[in-house]
Design an enzyme around this catalytic site. Structure first.
Site, PDB file in Angstrom:
ATOM      1  N   GLY A  20       3.916  -0.090  -1.648  1.00 25.26           N
ATOM      2  CA  GLY A  20       3.877  -0.408  -3.062  1.00 25.26           C
ATOM      3  C   GLY A  20       5.104   0.109  -3.791  1.00 25.26           C
ATOM      4  CG  HIS A  47      -1.646   1.316   1.413  1.00 18.74           C
ATOM      5  ND1 HIS A  47      -1.515   2.095   2.549  1.00 18.74           N
ATOM      6  CD2 HIS A  47      -2.505   1.987   0.599  1.00 18.74           C
ATOM      7  CE1 HIS A  47      -2.253   3.176   2.429  1.00 18.74           C
ATOM      8  NE2 HIS A  47      -2.875   3.126   1.265  1.00 18.74           N
ATOM      9  CB  SER A  48       0.770   4.292   0.150  1.00 24.91           C
ATOM     10  OG  SER A  48       1.117   5.634  -0.004  1.00 24.91           O
ATOM     11  CG  LEU A  49       6.789   3.654   2.152  1.00 23.84           C
ATOM     12  CD1 LEU A  49       7.826   4.368   1.295  1.00 23.84           C
ATOM     13  CD2 LEU A  49       7.005   3.941   3.634  1.00 23.84           C
TER      14      LEU A  49
END
Length: 324
Positions: A128, A124-126
């Site tokens: 990813g 998720h986000s970072l």
């Protein structure tokens, strides 16, 4: 190196207050030794299942996946670590900050500690972005990359290299001089502080993150995350450099974007550079690439996990996915 297993500790008065919603699914606590301490993690499922490494976003922790993983296919082994400086993991040594290359190294250490030679990544986000770079550096180790509300890379902004380096160095020195004892909050105040800094999570999701992101001290709660995670990285790759890194990826790729996430902002739009270039790069190099858009905010996987669980489950289980 085998991970140490720890039983889930009995919830304190504060944790009972914070846990207003029941988190489904049984999990185990893991602790992986690293030179500066340990990396804590949560594990769901049998170690005999196909391994999936679940990487949380900036300033979050492994609880970010508490509501999603119970909805995913059961014949997998899901491990969600707390990145160093987050959750229940050790902080990095004094004088060292938190940058993408170090997080990529952390993932390699985790894989080594778990004796994983090949696995899937759900980030998720970072998480990813770390997953995307890991796939570029160690392509032989990852079969599938799933990125929640991100593109797997985060290209440089407009700062010149020398300005960015100066800001990063001065920021670290300033923080070291000014950092004192962590502030103590009541549970209500801790939740309010978390929600003020993160508009994409609900009250319920905030309470889930606080269970692992705080500890008791002096009759209240203190945040466990290291303030150094807020510092600007001294260097950052350009879009051209990321596109070169992207060419190394051999994993199948699924990107899930939240319609009310940061990508609706024009400068981060998937329909214009630099992110449109990353999408085109995936289409060219990935043997299987899917892009999906779902209703929800940046933390849709925690707030409304049912909106992404089916997409992720189908992608994990599919041997052949139609290329878009």
């Amino acid at each position: 190196m085998n991970p140490l297993l720890f039983p889930v500790k009995e919830m304190s008065l504060f944790s009972k207050w914070l846990s207003t919603s029941t988190v489904q699914g049984l999990f185990r606590e893991l602790r992986l030794a690293v030179p500066w301490g340990h990396i804590a993690a949560k594990a769901w499922g049998s170690p005999d299942g196909w391994p999936v490494l679940c990487l949380h976003g900036w300033a979050d922790n492994a609880n970010s996946f508490d509501r999603l993983i119970p909805l995913l296919p059961e014949n997998y082994y899901y491990v969600a670590p707390d990145f160093p400086g987050h959750g229940m993991s050790s902080h990095r040594p004094p004088g060292i900050a938190y940058y993408i290359p170090e997080y990529v190294s952390d993932v390699r250490r985790i894989a080594e500690g778990l004796n994983w030679n090949r696995f899937s990544i759900l980030g998720h986000s970072l998480g990813g972005n770390v997953g995307g770079m890991f796939c570029s550096v160690f392509p032989e180790m990852v079969d599938k990359l799933i990125v929640l509300d991100g593109f797997g890379y985060f290209p440089s902004d407009s700062n010149t290299p020398e300005d960015r380096l100066k800001i990063a160095i001065n920021g670290l020195l300033k923080l070291e001089k000014e950092q004192g004892s962590p502030r103590v909050y009541t549970p209500d105040a801790a939740l309010k502080r978390l929600l003020q800094g993160n508009k994409s999570i609900t009250d319920e999701s905030g309470k889930i993150l606080l269970q692992r992101g705080t500890s008791e001290a002096h009759g209240g709660l203190v945040f466990t995350r290291d303030l150094r995670i807020n510092l600007l990285a001294p260097t950052k790759l350009t879009i051209d450099q990321f596109l070169e890194c992207q060419k190394n990826i051999t994993a199948e790729v699924l990107l899930i974007l939240a319609k009310d996430g940061p990508w609706k902002d024009g400068k981060w739009s998937p329909d214009q550079p630099p992110y449109s270039l990353l999408l085109e790069g995936y289409r060219k190099i990935s043997k299987q690439f899917l892009l999906a858009k779902v209703e929800g905010s940046h933390h849709v996987h925690l707030n409304e996990p049912e909106r992404v669980a089916g997409l992720i489950g189908d992608f994990l289980k599919a041997d052949v996915v139609s290329k878009l």
